[in-house]
Design an enzyme around this catalytic site. Structure first.
Site, PDB file in Angstrom:
ATOM      1  N   HIS B 252      11.506 -26.401 -53.016  1.00  0.00           N
ATOM      2  CA  HIS B 252      10.983 -25.196 -53.765  1.00  0.00           C
ATOM      3  C   HIS B 252      11.337 -24.069 -52.853  1.00  0.00           C
ATOM      4  O   HIS B 252      11.051 -24.028 -51.891  1.00  0.00           O
ATOM      5  CB  HIS B 252       9.250 -25.419 -53.921  1.00  0.00           C
ATOM      6  CG  HIS B 252       8.590 -24.384 -54.533  1.00  0.00           C
ATOM      7  ND1 HIS B 252       8.221 -24.603 -55.863  1.00  0.00           N
ATOM      8  CD2 HIS B 252       8.598 -23.179 -54.242  1.00  0.00           C
ATOM      9  CE1 HIS B 252       7.738 -23.269 -56.307  1.00  0.00           C
ATOM     10  NE2 HIS B 252       7.821 -22.395 -55.069  1.00  0.00           N
ATOM     11  N   HIS B 254      11.877 -21.197 -50.834  1.00  0.00           N
ATOM     12  CA  HIS B 254      11.203 -20.335 -49.879  1.00  0.00           C
ATOM     13  C   HIS B 254      12.239 -19.502 -49.029  1.00  0.00           C
ATOM     14  O   HIS B 254      13.123 -19.707 -48.845  1.00  0.00           O
ATOM     15  CB  HIS B 254       9.934 -20.956 -49.115  1.00  0.00           C
ATOM     16  CG  HIS B 254      10.624 -22.181 -48.531  1.00  0.00           C
ATOM     17  ND1 HIS B 254      11.250 -23.445 -49.050  1.00  0.00           N
ATOM     18  CD2 HIS B 254      11.091 -22.451 -47.185  1.00  0.00           C
ATOM     19  CE1 HIS B 254      11.778 -24.175 -48.278  1.00  0.00           C
ATOM     20  NE2 HIS B 254      11.650 -23.630 -47.039  1.00  0.00           N
TER      21      HIS B 254
END
Lengths: 313, 313
Positions: B252, B254
């Protein structure tokens, strides 16, 4: 010492320090933090003993954990204070038993200005060097560099120096290079392997100079450098982090070969650029790739280039 | 809990561990040293609570020295034991006062086989991931990843967790992100600053997913992230190394914001890629830049991806 019958006065810290018999830093004043390395859990301090002008350099280092006495470290003696919990992950502050909490203390006293400079860290800044800044500021700076600053490189290339350390040479004037162990590496442990390849050509100061005409040179360094290291040290190519520095510490193109397991200084993004990335980008995105990029990198505030670029960033 | 009148029995270590309320490691047994990094003063242990089958991963890290309380560290409280003296150089073993001797304790319990593999020291290898390898092997691997593995990220984004640690949020569903201090950072010393920006969008697993449509998102993270850090910690943008990991430790997207002076793990070329480089390359070399590149990076031999790519490189 007390042979004349005079009372033996308690020694001052300064006197004890000179004899290596300090019991604590009771009358010591920290004047400056010279360096602080939170990764290595190390700090360098400048200080004075009360009433004295001479300065002292004090280095404190946390001890590694002792694998041989884990049962006394991880047990009832390790007091825990809750910090955080999320699902299976929890975090505490731990107070280890005193014998597991020691630090090494190095004291240089009296310290000279040279010691102080040696241990003082300079502030690091990130800068963005556009192509225009390179052409307008950095390239003229490189070209104005006194040739004498590279004399030591030419001494190596002409085999006037470091001949006994030579690992490999490809003598070709266009594609050739010399490979040596870096002076930082003691050649004892291969997992700290650090070698340097210096090209024979003298017209390539840095990464920004590279284009399609240098591809064969770059691939030659990579392939023959890896083979020489495999042959001499038994470390295979896929255990090597191969990179250049931008900016380099000297303006004659050279390549670092470092063991992938070794967190050597100077491997960080913003300082190191992988040789394979250099090659791949030229191949796919054209001969001007390294001239077209805005390069983001770290500089020390004491660096000439920080002074040159400082106003512009 | 004791509403039925039954005695509240003292909790076992295993029970306390699950709730993050351990007071010590009284009934804990070390089974294996997974890793030991004497440079970083870090050790990773595998262990069990007595009478339990589930394993725990325990990470111990010495704390960096605290620059803000040096007078209590370097003073009477630092007990010295003579080790060595030669001229102006002397060396001691020091026992710091307990508040200066703490360690951070990270506990994963119960730990899965994957955690154990992650923390067990493994040989690091450099791999070259071609665009074909990404499309054919890595992307299917990412897509097959169990959504539960990202539940902790969604907990953060939905403010079920770590709300008290939130530094800044841009709630925009397309351009927004949340900024937290990384768990590695104790927020005590700004020159160890380590923050993480996690995007709200859930359809960007990694660097390879980025194209021209994400430019605004990337610049938004950089600009608002830097401003939030300047406002909260007083650290200016040009003191920050801002990067992503490829491969990331979770799929995810980041972004890491780390103080430029801090040689944090995971900043090396071959692991970290500067956010400014990501942006610059998309802008100049087109929307498919990060899909066209052959990316060279390090993997541990125990990593799933090494196994997936191992035969191919």
């Amino acid at each position: 010492m007390a042979e004349t019958g005079i009372h033996v006065l308690p020694k001052t810290g300064a006197e004890a320090a000179k004899q290596g018999t300090l019991a604590s830093f009771k009358d010591f004043v920290v004047v400056e933090v010279l360096n602080d390395d939170p990764m290595a859990k190390y700090i360098a301090l400048l200080g004075r003993f009360e009433g004295r002008d001479e300065v002292a350099v004090l280095l404190l280092n946390r001890k590694p954990f002792n694998k041989d006495s884990l049962s006394s470290l991880v047990g009832e003696g390790l007091e825990l204070q809750h910090d955080f919990v999320n699902d299976i992950y929890s975090k505490y502050v731990g107070k280890p038993p005193p014998e597991h909490a020691t630090v090494t203390v190095d004291l240089i006293y009296p310290a000279t200005e040279k010691h102080v400079r040696k241990y003082r860290q300079q502030r690091r800044r990130m800068v963005k060097e556009t192509p225009e800044m390179y052409e307008g500021i950095i390239l003229p700076y490189i070209l104005s560099y006194p040739p004498a600053a590279l004399q030591w490189v030419y001494n190596v290339l002409e085999k006037k120096k470091e001949v006994d350390r030579l690992i490999f040479e490809d003598p070709d004037p266009q594609l050739g290079f010399m490979l040596h162990p870096d002076l930082k590496w003691d050649q004892q442990q291969v997992d700290q392997l650090y070698c340097l390849a210096i090209i024979h050509r003298r017209d390539v100061p840095c990464l920004r100079s590279l284009d399609l005409t240098h591809l064969e040179l770059l691939e030659n360094i990579r392939d023959k450098g890896c083979k020489a290291i495999q042959d001499k040290y038994g470390v295979p190519a896929n255990s090597l982090r191969i990179f250049v520095h931008y900016p380099p510490s000297y303006w004659h193109f050279h390549v670092h070969f470092v063991h992938a397991a070794f967190a050597a200084p100077g491997t960080a993004a913003g300082k190191a650029i992988l040789l394979d990335d250099i090659i791949d980008n030229i191949k796919i995105f054209g001969k001007d790739y390294w001239r077209q990029r805005t390069l983001t990198y770290q500089l020390g505030e004491a660096d000439d280039m920080w002074k040159l670029l400082g106003g512009a960033v």
